[in-house]
Design a protein around this motif. Sequence first.
Motif, short mmCIF file in Angstrom:
data_model
loop_
_atom_site.label_atom_id
_atom_site.label_comp_id
_atom_site.label_asym_id
_atom_site.label_seq_id
_atom_site.Cartn_x
_atom_site.Cartn_y
_atom_site.Cartn_z
N ALA A 93 0.85 -0.79 0.30
CA ALA A 93 0.07 0.65 -0.03
C ALA A 93 1.01 1.38 -0.37
O ALA A 93 0.61 2.41 -0.43
N LEU A 94 2.02 1.12 0.66
CA LEU A 94 2.75 2.36 0.78
C LEU A 94 3.67 2.91 -0.60
O LEU A 94 3.59 3.76 -0.72
N ILE A 95 3.87 1.69 -1.24
CA ILE A 95 4.38 1.66 -2.35
C ILE A 95 3.38 2.03 -3.32
O ILE A 95 3.68 3.45 -4.18
N GLU A 96 1.88 2.32 -3.33
CA GLU A 96 1.45 2.80 -4.04
C GLU A 96 1.49 4.47 -3.86
O GLU A 96 0.15 5.29 -4.79
N LEU A 97 1.20 4.95 -2.86
CA LEU A 97 1.14 6.16 -2.21
C LEU A 97 1.72 7.17 -3.61
O LEU A 97 0.75 8.15 -3.68
N PRO A 98 3.22 7.45 -3.71
CA PRO A 98 3.85 8.20 -5.04
C PRO A 98 2.95 8.64 -6.05
O PRO A 98 3.24 9.04 -6.63
N PHE A 99 2.42 7.18 -6.59
CA PHE A 99 1.43 6.86 -7.76
C PHE A 99 0.15 7.42 -7.36
O PHE A 99 -0.30 8.94 -8.25
N ILE A 100 -0.48 7.29 -6.84
CA ILE A 100 -2.12 8.30 -6.36
C ILE A 100 -1.17 9.59 -6.05
O ILE A 100 -2.14 11.16 -6.60
N ALA A 101 -0.94 10.01 -5.72
CA ALA A 101 -0.26 11.45 -4.99
C ALA A 101 0.07 11.79 -6.75
O ALA A 101 -0.22 13.55 -6.60
N LEU A 102 0.77 11.66 -7.59
CA LEU A 102 0.87 11.83 -9.05
C LEU A 102 0.00 11.97 -9.45
O LEU A 102 0.16 13.46 -9.77
N ASN A 103 -1.11 11.31 -9.44
CA ASN A 103 -2.32 11.93 -10.16
C ASN A 103 -3.30 13.36 -9.78
O ASN A 103 -3.99 14.19 -10.31
N LEU A 104 -2.97 13.42 -8.20
CA LEU A 104 -3.58 14.67 -7.01
C LEU A 104 -2.94 16.09 -7.47
O LEU A 104 -3.19 17.07 -7.62
N VAL A 105 -1.67 15.40 -7.88
CA VAL A 105 -0.97 16.63 -7.98
C VAL A 105 -1.20 17.38 -9.28
O VAL A 105 -1.05 18.14 -9.40
N ILE A 106 -0.95 16.24 -10.30
CA ILE A 106 -1.58 16.61 -11.74
C ILE A 106 -3.54 17.80 -12.03
O ILE A 106 -2.52 18.57 -12.46
N ILE A 107 -3.60 17.45 -11.48
CA ILE A 107 -5.07 17.77 -11.06
C ILE A 107 -4.66 19.09 -10.39
O ILE A 107 -5.65 20.06 -11.14
N TYR A 108 -4.15 19.48 -9.14
CA TYR A 108 -3.65 20.51 -8.92
C TYR A 108 -3.13 21.38 -9.29
O TYR A 108 -3.48 22.93 -9.56
N LEU A 109 -2.64 20.86 -10.32
CA LEU A 109 -1.25 22.31 -11.13
C LEU A 109 -2.29 22.50 -12.45
O LEU A 109 -2.17 23.11 -13.34
#
Length: 116
Positions: A93-109
């Motif tokens: 589950a922790l390995i997946e955190l950067p990938f979900i964060a990537l999508n959230l950062v892209i939405i923010y940008l």
Amino acid sequence: MILKILTIALIVIAVYMGCKQGLAMVSGKPEMLQMLGKLGMNSTAIMILGIITLISAVMILIPQTFVWGNFLMAGTILLIMCLELFHGDIKGALIELPFIALNLVIIYLNYPFKFS
């Protein structure tokens, strides 16, 4: 200008990873079947998840569906994270955190090529 280039690079990474993982799920690669199979998913569920991942990757490229594509991809990642936590795989589950964060950062940008 630098922020647009960063956003474009992040979008390319997210779309590449989404296509790569989606194709691996749809084609039934043994590693993918093993990883998601231990989380209780059968081959049909894995194929459906792969199709959803591929659709979300394409949606990220289209300005009108950019946010929905990112939400959909983040949702599939969240589903996998929840299944991993349910089965006691905290490391997975922790390995997946950067990938979900990537999508959230892209939405923010935001989408980099808005013409309005």
